[in-house]
Design a protein around this motif. Structure first.
Motif, PDB file in Angstrom:
ATOM      1  N   ALA A 186     -46.099  -7.227  15.207  1.00 61.36           N
ATOM      2  CA  ALA A 186     -45.290  -8.406  14.898  1.00 61.36           C
ATOM      3  C   ALA A 186     -46.150  -9.573  14.438  1.00 61.36           C
ATOM      4  CB  ALA A 186     -44.466  -8.813  16.119  1.00 61.36           C
ATOM      5  N   PHE A 187     -47.433  -9.521  14.723  1.00 64.20           N
ATOM      6  CA  PHE A 187     -48.357 -10.584  14.316  1.00 64.20           C
ATOM      7  C   PHE A 187     -49.249 -10.135  13.151  1.00 64.20           C
ATOM      8  CE2 PHE A 187     -47.375 -10.916  18.802  1.00 64.20           C
ATOM      9  CZ  PHE A 187     -46.972 -12.229  18.933  1.00 64.20           C
ATOM     10  N   GLN A 188     -48.853  -9.041  12.492  1.00 67.90           N
ATOM     11  CA  GLN A 188     -49.622  -8.498  11.377  1.00 67.90           C
ATOM     12  C   GLN A 188     -48.720  -8.314  10.160  1.00 67.90           C
ATOM     13  OE1 GLN A 188     -51.045  -4.790  13.098  1.00 67.90           O
ATOM     14  NE2 GLN A 188     -53.043  -5.699  13.562  1.00 67.90           N
ATOM     15  N   GLU A 189     -49.337  -8.010   9.055  1.00 69.22           N
ATOM     16  CA  GLU A 189     -48.633  -7.503   7.879  1.00 69.22           C
ATOM     17  C   GLU A 189     -48.881  -6.003   7.867  1.00 69.22           C
ATOM     18  OE1 GLU A 189     -45.970  -7.728   5.167  1.00 69.22           O
ATOM     19  OE2 GLU A 189     -46.782  -9.631   5.912  1.00 69.22           O
ATOM     20  N   ALA A 205     -39.361  -6.447  11.571  1.00 64.83           N
ATOM     21  CA  ALA A 205     -38.458  -5.810  12.534  1.00 64.83           C
ATOM     22  C   ALA A 205     -39.036  -5.867  13.943  1.00 64.83           C
ATOM     23  CB  ALA A 205     -38.201  -4.361  12.123  1.00 64.83           C
ATOM     24  N   ALA A 206     -40.362  -5.690  14.059  1.00 68.49           N
ATOM     25  CA  ALA A 206     -40.998  -5.788  15.379  1.00 68.49           C
ATOM     26  C   ALA A 206     -40.902  -7.201  15.926  1.00 68.49           C
ATOM     27  CB  ALA A 206     -42.455  -5.355  15.288  1.00 68.49           C
ATOM     28  N   ALA A 207     -41.026  -8.210  15.061  1.00 69.36           N
ATOM     29  CA  ALA A 207     -40.906  -9.603  15.505  1.00 69.36           C
ATOM     30  C   ALA A 207     -39.504  -9.884  16.035  1.00 69.36           C
ATOM     31  CB  ALA A 207     -41.261 -10.548  14.363  1.00 69.36           C
ATOM     32  N   VAL A 208     -38.485  -9.414  15.314  1.00 68.70           N
ATOM     33  CA  VAL A 208     -37.104  -9.615  15.771  1.00 68.70           C
ATOM     34  C   VAL A 208     -36.863  -8.887  17.094  1.00 68.70           C
ATOM     35  CG1 VAL A 208     -34.671  -9.262  15.202  1.00 68.70           C
ATOM     36  CG2 VAL A 208     -36.286  -9.940  13.414  1.00 68.70           C
ATOM     37  N   PHE A 210     -55.131  -1.066  13.255  1.00 71.90           N
ATOM     38  CA  PHE A 210     -56.443  -1.713  13.302  1.00 71.90           C
ATOM     39  C   PHE A 210     -56.920  -2.134  11.909  1.00 71.90           C
ATOM     40  CE2 PHE A 210     -56.124   1.342  16.797  1.00 71.90           C
ATOM     41  CZ  PHE A 210     -56.379   0.518  17.884  1.00 71.90           C
ATOM     42  N   HIS A 211     -56.259  -1.663  10.851  1.00 66.23           N
ATOM     43  CA  HIS A 211     -56.675  -2.018   9.487  1.00 66.23           C
ATOM     44  C   HIS A 211     -55.702  -2.978   8.805  1.00 66.23           C
ATOM     45  CE1 HIS A 211     -58.741   1.837  10.300  1.00 66.23           C
ATOM     46  NE2 HIS A 211     -59.696   1.350   9.511  1.00 66.23           N
ATOM     47  N   SER A 212     -54.593  -3.318   9.486  1.00 68.01           N
ATOM     48  CA  SER A 212     -53.615  -4.226   8.888  1.00 68.01           C
ATOM     49  C   SER A 212     -54.049  -5.674   9.112  1.00 68.01           C
ATOM     50  CB  SER A 212     -52.232  -3.999   9.505  1.00 68.01           C
ATOM     51  OG  SER A 212     -51.774  -2.676   9.232  1.00 68.01           O
ATOM     52  N   PRO A 213     -53.827  -6.553   8.136  1.00 69.99           N
ATOM     53  CA  PRO A 213     -54.262  -7.953   8.269  1.00 69.99           C
ATOM     54  C   PRO A 213     -53.384  -8.731   9.238  1.00 69.99           C
ATOM     55  CG  PRO A 213     -53.064  -7.639   6.223  1.00 69.99           C
ATOM     56  CD  PRO A 213     -53.214  -6.272   6.821  1.00 69.99           C
ATOM     57  N   TRP A 214     -54.007  -9.703   9.913  1.00 71.41           N
ATOM     58  CA  TRP A 214     -53.290 -10.577  10.840  1.00 71.41           C
ATOM     59  C   TRP A 214     -52.663 -11.742  10.074  1.00 71.41           C
ATOM     60  CZ3 TRP A 214     -52.690  -9.702  16.063  1.00 71.41           C
ATOM     61  CH2 TRP A 214     -53.448  -8.652  16.586  1.00 71.41           C
ATOM     62  N   VAL A 215     -51.417 -12.064  10.458  1.00 75.33           N
ATOM     63  CA  VAL A 215     -50.717 -13.181   9.816  1.00 75.33           C
ATOM     64  C   VAL A 215     -50.209 -14.199  10.841  1.00 75.33           C
ATOM     65  CG1 VAL A 215     -50.033 -11.823   7.810  1.00 75.33           C
ATOM     66  CG2 VAL A 215     -48.539 -11.890   9.826  1.00 75.33           C
ATOM     67  N   GLN A 220     -44.253 -13.968  10.687  1.00 76.89           N
ATOM     68  CA  GLN A 220     -43.017 -13.180  10.774  1.00 76.89           C
ATOM     69  C   GLN A 220     -41.940 -13.927  11.554  1.00 76.89           C
ATOM     70  OE1 GLN A 220     -42.878 -10.623   8.937  1.00 76.89           O
ATOM     71  NE2 GLN A 220     -45.034 -10.127   8.598  1.00 76.89           N
ATOM     72  N   PHE A 221     -42.336 -14.660  12.576  1.00 71.40           N
ATOM     73  CA  PHE A 221     -41.360 -15.412  13.367  1.00 71.40           C
ATOM     74  C   PHE A 221     -40.817 -16.605  12.574  1.00 71.40           C
ATOM     75  CE2 PHE A 221     -44.263 -13.273  16.245  1.00 71.40           C
ATOM     76  CZ  PHE A 221     -43.404 -12.650  17.130  1.00 71.40           C
ATOM     77  N   SER A 222     -41.668 -17.240  11.786  1.00 73.26           N
ATOM     78  CA  SER A 222     -41.187 -18.324  10.916  1.00 73.26           C
ATOM     79  C   SER A 222     -40.203 -17.803   9.887  1.00 73.26           C
ATOM     80  CB  SER A 222     -42.373 -18.998  10.231  1.00 73.26           C
ATOM     81  OG  SER A 222     -43.283 -19.531  11.174  1.00 73.26           O
ATOM     82  N   ARG A 223     -40.495 -16.644   9.363  1.00 67.97           N
ATOM     83  CA  ARG A 223     -39.580 -16.022   8.406  1.00 67.97           C
ATOM     84  C   ARG A 223     -38.245 -15.681   9.055  1.00 67.97           C
ATOM     85  NH1 ARG A 223     -40.633  -9.957   6.101  1.00 67.97           N
ATOM     86  NH2 ARG A 223     -38.575  -9.633   5.167  1.00 67.97           N
ATOM     87  N   MET A 224     -38.295 -15.264  10.313  1.00 65.65           N
ATOM     88  CA  MET A 224     -37.063 -14.928  11.038  1.00 65.65           C
ATOM     89  C   MET A 224     -36.195 -16.168  11.233  1.00 65.65           C
ATOM     90  SD  MET A 224     -36.791 -13.356  14.884  1.00 65.65           S
ATOM     91  CE  MET A 224     -37.633 -14.816  15.507  1.00 65.65           C
TER      92      MET A 224
END
Length: 356
Positions: free
Chosen positions: A87-90, A323-326, A104-109, A113-117
């Motif tokens: 939920a804290f990654q792309e 979806a994980a953030a929601v 482990f290879h996905s970038p952190w954002v 995602q929560f702002s987008r929600m």
């Protein structure tokens, strides 16, 4: 003849062996009244608690029996919680050879995602439908098992009671596909009611595609399917009520309604409080399969809830991080609702999910 203190009527004094025990008892009582002594006694009581090793050896059989359940809960309920980190990654499942190492290879954002929600109107529409359906089911569905349990409990003949309970409990074993099919055959455009109306010169009845009445339809489906399960819980609570209470109330002149109000309902109050706390904690999970099956009949505007919204975003659109953030927000709100409802149960004098 005057008597001196501690002397007998004949003028003689009692032996010293008789006076010493009385003095010793008085001194012991005086010592027990000292606050420090009471505190030391309390510490001694705590120190006398059974050691952990002794309790472990005593309860090893029960621990071994619960160990498989604990392992299943750990593997299927708690280990997957670690996946909420996406939920804290792309998150991109194709950035690596498998989905787990892709984390482990996905970038952190961060909280993007929560702002987008928060800015997504579709999310708020699904949240609104979820809350409306929860309130409606809490008002219309929750009291139904209580009323049916009281009705079945008032039946005198055991055979009639068993048959009625079996009929009401049977739909609990039906899948949602079968439940929706049954309602389609009754309330659909080609259902039994529509055909009867057509035979009498009426037409245009199709409850299954009426978006404005969809919330009442799904509530009726939930009542028909799951009310029997609640009946069993409340009947088990009623079985624990002593018959002496009913006999005493009847001797005091209480009729059937008075006995139900002053004996039966107070006996059910702890169970009602417990189930209400659990129901409030599950407020944002009003159903998934039931709404997904009827989504295309009434449209997404009426049938979209948070569970189906997460499925659409995560599975259909492949937006796993959003979806994980929601889902994470939904779970946190559910935990907060459980704690708040349990605190409210404590204020009412009930135990709730756990004691104070």
């Amino acid at each position: 003849m005057s008597l001196t203190a501690g002397s007998r009527p004949d003028g003689t004094r009692p032996p010293a062996a008789v006076e010493e025990p009385a003095a010793a008892v008085a001194a012991a009582v005086a010592k027990d009244r000292v606050p420090g002594k009471a505190a030391k006694a309390g510490k001694a009581g705590k120190a006398g608690k059974v050691p952990f090793k002794v309790r472990l050896r005593r309860d090893r059989t029960l621990i071994l029996m619960t160990l498989p359940v604990m392992v299943l809960l750990l593997v299927f309920n708690y280990v997957p919680l670690l996946g909420n980190v996406v939920a804290f990654q792309e998150y991109d499942p194709y950035v690596s050879s498998n989905g787990i190492t892709a984390i482990f290879h996905s970038p952190w954002v961060g909280v993007e995602q929560f702002s987008r929600m928060i800015d997504d109107p579709l999310f708020w529409s699904a949240a609104k439908n979820t809350i409306v359906l929860f309130v409606l089911q809490l008002v219309l569905f929750f009291p139904v098992p209580i009323a049916l349990a009281l009705l079945i409990n008032s039946v005198i003949r055991p055979r009639v009671r068993a048959v009625a309970q079996a009929i009401m409990y049977l739909p609990h074993f039906f899948s949602w596909v079968l439940v929706v099919t049954v309602f389609q055959q009754i309330f659909g455009g080609a259902g039994i009611i529509a055909q009867i109306l057509e035979d009498h010169g009426h037409s245009g009845f199709d409850l299954m595609t009426n978006a404005s009445l969809f919330k009442y339809l799904v509530t009726a489906q939930a009542v028909w399917k799951d009310a029997g399960w609640g009946i069993i819980v409340f009947l088990a609570a009623l079985a624990a009520v002593s018959t002496d209470l009913y006999e005493a109330a009847a001797m005091d002149g209480a009729g059937r309604w008075r006995r139900m109000w002053h004996v039966t309902l107070p006996a059910l109050r702890p169970v009602i409080a417990l189930l209400l706390v659990l129901r409030v904690g599950d407020a944002l999970s009003v159903g998934f399969e039931q709404f997904l099956l009827q989504r295309y009949a009434v449209g997404a505007g009426a049938s979209e809830v948070l569970d189906t919204y997460v499925w659409n975003m995560g599975i259909q659109n492949g937006d796993f991080s959003y979806a994980a953030a929601v889902g994470l927000v939904k779970g946190v709100i559910g935990v907060c609702l459980v704690l708040a409802a349990n605190k409210f149960a404590h204020l009412l004098g009930e135990q709730g999910v756990y004691q104070k």
